[in-house]
Design a protein around this motif. Structure first.
Motif, PDB file in Angstrom:
ATOM      1  N   MET A   1       0.843  -1.174   0.000  1.00 18.78           N
ATOM      2  CA  MET A   1       0.000   0.000   0.000  1.00 18.78           C
ATOM      3  C   MET A   1       0.888   1.236   0.000  1.00 18.78           C
ATOM      4  SD  MET A   1      -2.792   1.230   2.829  1.00 18.78           S
ATOM      5  CE  MET A   1      -3.725  -0.241   2.657  1.00 18.78           C
ATOM      6  N   HIS A   2       0.615   2.167  -0.895  1.00 17.98           N
ATOM      7  CA  HIS A   2       1.384   3.398  -0.997  1.00 17.98           C
ATOM      8  C   HIS A   2       1.001   4.328   0.149  1.00 17.98           C
ATOM      9  CE1 HIS A   2       2.918   7.145  -2.749  1.00 17.98           C
ATOM     10  NE2 HIS A   2       3.774   6.322  -3.340  1.00 17.98           N
ATOM     11  N   LEU A   3       1.947   5.136   0.622  1.00 18.32           N
ATOM     12  CA  LEU A   3       1.698   5.996   1.783  1.00 18.32           C
ATOM     13  C   LEU A   3       0.594   7.020   1.544  1.00 18.32           C
ATOM     14  CD1 LEU A   3       5.253   6.686   3.215  1.00 18.32           C
ATOM     15  CD2 LEU A   3       3.497   5.173   4.079  1.00 18.32           C
ATOM     16  N   TYR A   4       0.444   7.480   0.305  1.00 16.83           N
ATOM     17  CA  TYR A   4      -0.588   8.475   0.035  1.00 16.83           C
ATOM     18  C   TYR A   4      -1.981   7.856  -0.069  1.00 16.83           C
ATOM     19  CZ  TYR A   4       2.959  12.016  -0.580  1.00 16.83           C
ATOM     20  OH  TYR A   4       3.979  12.892  -0.359  1.00 16.83           O
ATOM     21  N   GLU A   5      -2.097   6.548  -0.042  1.00 15.06           N
ATOM     22  CA  GLU A   5      -3.392   5.878  -0.038  1.00 15.06           C
ATOM     23  C   GLU A   5      -3.884   5.597   1.377  1.00 15.06           C
ATOM     24  OE1 GLU A   5      -2.666   2.337  -2.223  1.00 15.06           O
ATOM     25  OE2 GLU A   5      -2.607   3.359  -4.156  1.00 15.06           O
ATOM     26  N   VAL A   6      -3.041   5.798   2.376  1.00 16.38           N
ATOM     27  CA  VAL A   6      -3.398   5.474   3.753  1.00 16.38           C
ATOM     28  C   VAL A   6      -4.390   6.492   4.308  1.00 16.38           C
ATOM     29  CG1 VAL A   6      -2.512   5.217   6.095  1.00 16.38           C
ATOM     30  CG2 VAL A   6      -1.240   4.285   4.178  1.00 16.38           C
ATOM     31  N   LEU A   7      -4.092   7.774   4.195  1.00 16.63           N
ATOM     32  CA  LEU A   7      -4.968   8.821   4.721  1.00 16.63           C
ATOM     33  C   LEU A   7      -6.084   9.106   3.730  1.00 16.63           C
ATOM     34  CD1 LEU A   7      -2.313  11.334   6.063  1.00 16.63           C
ATOM     35  CD2 LEU A   7      -3.527   9.592   7.334  1.00 16.63           C
ATOM     36  N   ARG A   8      -7.318   9.049   4.191  1.00 20.02           N
ATOM     37  CA  ARG A   8      -8.453   9.316   3.306  1.00 20.02           C
ATOM     38  C   ARG A   8      -8.925  10.760   3.428  1.00 20.02           C
ATOM     39  NH1 ARG A   8     -11.947   4.195   2.565  1.00 20.02           N
ATOM     40  NH2 ARG A   8     -10.349   2.898   1.613  1.00 20.02           N
ATOM     41  N   ARG A   9      -9.233  11.204   4.660  1.00 20.64           N
ATOM     42  CA  ARG A   9      -9.726  12.560   4.878  1.00 20.64           C
ATOM     43  C   ARG A   9      -9.559  12.903   6.349  1.00 20.64           C
ATOM     44  NH1 ARG A   9     -14.838  13.042   7.252  1.00 20.64           N
ATOM     45  NH2 ARG A   9     -15.768  11.020   7.661  1.00 20.64           N
ATOM     46  N   PRO A  10      -9.516  14.183   6.666  1.00 17.72           N
ATOM     47  CA  PRO A  10      -9.521  14.562   8.084  1.00 17.72           C
ATOM     48  C   PRO A  10     -10.938  14.470   8.635  1.00 17.72           C
ATOM     49  CG  PRO A  10      -9.393  16.499   6.721  1.00 17.72           C
ATOM     50  CD  PRO A  10      -9.305  15.324   5.797  1.00 17.72           C
ATOM     51  N   VAL A  11     -11.061  14.094   9.880  1.00 19.35           N
ATOM     52  CA  VAL A  11     -12.356  14.048  10.551  1.00 19.35           C
ATOM     53  C   VAL A  11     -12.479  15.333  11.351  1.00 19.35           C
ATOM     54  CG1 VAL A  11     -13.777  12.814  12.224  1.00 19.35           C
ATOM     55  CG2 VAL A  11     -12.314  11.546  10.657  1.00 19.35           C
ATOM     56  N   ILE A  12     -13.436  16.179  10.957  1.00 19.64           N
ATOM     57  CA  ILE A  12     -13.592  17.475  11.605  1.00 19.64           C
ATOM     58  C   ILE A  12     -14.926  17.495  12.337  1.00 19.64           C
ATOM     59  CG2 ILE A  12     -13.713  19.960  11.254  1.00 19.64           C
ATOM     60  CD1 ILE A  12     -11.893  19.542   8.846  1.00 19.64           C
ATOM     61  N   THR A  13     -14.843  17.355  13.646  1.00 17.04           N
ATOM     62  CA  THR A  13     -16.010  17.399  14.518  1.00 17.04           C
ATOM     63  C   THR A  13     -15.665  18.298  15.699  1.00 17.04           C
ATOM     64  OG1 THR A  13     -15.268  15.468  15.763  1.00 17.04           O
ATOM     65  CG2 THR A  13     -16.731  15.054  13.902  1.00 17.04           C
ATOM     66  N   GLU A  14     -16.627  18.470  16.580  1.00 19.73           N
ATOM     67  CA  GLU A  14     -16.374  19.272  17.768  1.00 19.73           C
ATOM     68  C   GLU A  14     -15.291  18.642  18.646  1.00 19.73           C
ATOM     69  OE1 GLU A  14     -19.291  21.240  20.926  1.00 19.73           O
ATOM     70  OE2 GLU A  14     -20.317  20.551  19.131  1.00 19.73           O
ATOM     71  N   LEU A  37       2.042   2.352   9.323  1.00 24.15           N
ATOM     72  CA  LEU A  37       1.728   2.998   8.044  1.00 24.15           C
ATOM     73  C   LEU A  37       1.136   4.384   8.249  1.00 24.15           C
ATOM     74  CD1 LEU A  37       0.229   0.135   5.869  1.00 24.15           C
ATOM     75  CD2 LEU A  37       2.295   1.436   5.431  1.00 24.15           C
ATOM     76  N   VAL A  38       0.251   4.531   9.247  1.00 18.93           N
ATOM     77  CA  VAL A  38      -0.359   5.837   9.522  1.00 18.93           C
ATOM     78  C   VAL A  38       0.711   6.827   9.971  1.00 18.93           C
ATOM     79  CG1 VAL A  38      -1.976   7.062  11.012  1.00 18.93           C
ATOM     80  CG2 VAL A  38      -2.617   4.869  10.035  1.00 18.93           C
ATOM     81  N   LYS A  39       1.612   6.394  10.822  1.00 20.45           N
ATOM     82  CA  LYS A  39       2.687   7.275  11.296  1.00 20.45           C
ATOM     83  C   LYS A  39       3.557   7.744  10.139  1.00 20.45           C
ATOM     84  CE  LYS A  39       6.628   7.479  14.395  1.00 20.45           C
ATOM     85  NZ  LYS A  39       7.424   6.810  15.415  1.00 20.45           N
ATOM     86  N   ALA A  40       3.948   6.830   9.275  1.00 24.34           N
ATOM     87  CA  ALA A  40       4.790   7.184   8.129  1.00 24.34           C
ATOM     88  C   ALA A  40       4.051   8.110   7.165  1.00 24.34           C
ATOM     89  CB  ALA A  40       5.240   5.924   7.405  1.00 24.34           C
ATOM     90  N   ALA A  45       3.384  13.352   4.667  1.00 22.94           N
ATOM     91  CA  ALA A  45       2.431  14.286   4.056  1.00 22.94           C
ATOM     92  C   ALA A  45       2.504  15.676   4.671  1.00 22.94           C
ATOM     93  CB  ALA A  45       1.016  13.738   4.178  1.00 22.94           C
ATOM     94  N   PHE A  46       2.697  15.775   5.987  1.00 23.75           N
ATOM     95  CA  PHE A  46       2.628  17.063   6.666  1.00 23.75           C
ATOM     96  C   PHE A  46       3.960  17.540   7.226  1.00 23.75           C
ATOM     97  CE2 PHE A  46      -1.647  15.191   7.013  1.00 23.75           C
ATOM     98  CZ  PHE A  46      -2.352  16.179   6.335  1.00 23.75           C
ATOM     99  N   ASN A  47       5.023  16.762   7.078  1.00 23.97           N
ATOM    100  CA  ASN A  47       6.364  17.137   7.527  1.00 23.97           C
ATOM    101  C   ASN A  47       6.384  17.468   9.020  1.00 23.97           C
ATOM    102  OD1 ASN A  47       9.076  17.506   7.230  1.00 23.97           O
ATOM    103  ND2 ASN A  47       8.915  19.597   6.472  1.00 23.97           N
ATOM    104  N   VAL A  48       5.857  16.544   9.824  1.00 28.44           N
ATOM    105  CA  VAL A  48       5.837  16.682  11.282  1.00 28.44           C
ATOM    106  C   VAL A  48       6.399  15.399  11.891  1.00 28.44           C
ATOM    107  CG1 VAL A  48       3.885  18.272  11.371  1.00 28.44           C
ATOM    108  CG2 VAL A  48       3.461  15.823  11.373  1.00 28.44           C
ATOM    109  N   THR A  49       6.595  15.413  13.213  1.00 22.78           N
ATOM    110  CA  THR A  49       7.065  14.230  13.931  1.00 22.78           C
ATOM    111  C   THR A  49       5.920  13.675  14.763  1.00 22.78           C
ATOM    112  OG1 THR A  49       9.255  15.209  14.065  1.00 22.78           O
ATOM    113  CG2 THR A  49       8.811  13.337  15.492  1.00 22.78           C
ATOM    114  N   VAL A  50       5.595  12.412  14.560  1.00 29.35           N
ATOM    115  CA  VAL A  50       4.493  11.757  15.254  1.00 29.35           C
ATOM    116  C   VAL A  50       5.026  11.012  16.466  1.00 29.35           C
ATOM    117  CG1 VAL A  50       2.676  10.028  15.045  1.00 29.35           C
ATOM    118  CG2 VAL A  50       3.168  11.548  13.130  1.00 29.35           C
TER     119      VAL A  50
END
Length: 95
Positions: A1-14, A37-40, A45-50
């Protein structure tokens, strides 16, 4: 599975907006994805440290239209990603 296929969308709720103030961000991820896979994917994608990843499998929901028509929403998976203190994902800001 490619890394860009792992994240689908952000969940934006309260609740996810309240978590974002604490440095935790919520994403819908592919059902085959694991914590590594999610960590990588988030780091690339966002250039941060998890620091930590928690994954929750969400059950399918049923809804009805009229008396007999039953519709089932599919099951999905969400990931709560914790970043190192001081880092942010600008994608969530202002939403």
């Amino acid at each position: 599975m490619h890394l860009y296929e792992v994240l689908r969308r952000p969940v934006i709720t309260e609740k996810s907006s309240a978590l974002a103030e604490k440095g935790k961000y919520v994403f819908e991820v592919d059902r085959r994805a694991n914590k590594a896979l999610v960590k990588a994917a988030v780091e690339k994608a966002f250039n941060v440290t998890v620091v930590d990843v928690n994954i929750v499998s969400m059950k399918p929901k049923r809804s009805r239209y009229g008396r007999r028509i039953v519709v089932k929403q599919p099951a999905w998976k969400k990931a709560i990603v914790t970043l190192t203190p001081g880092q942010r994902i600008e994608f969530f800001e202002g939403v």
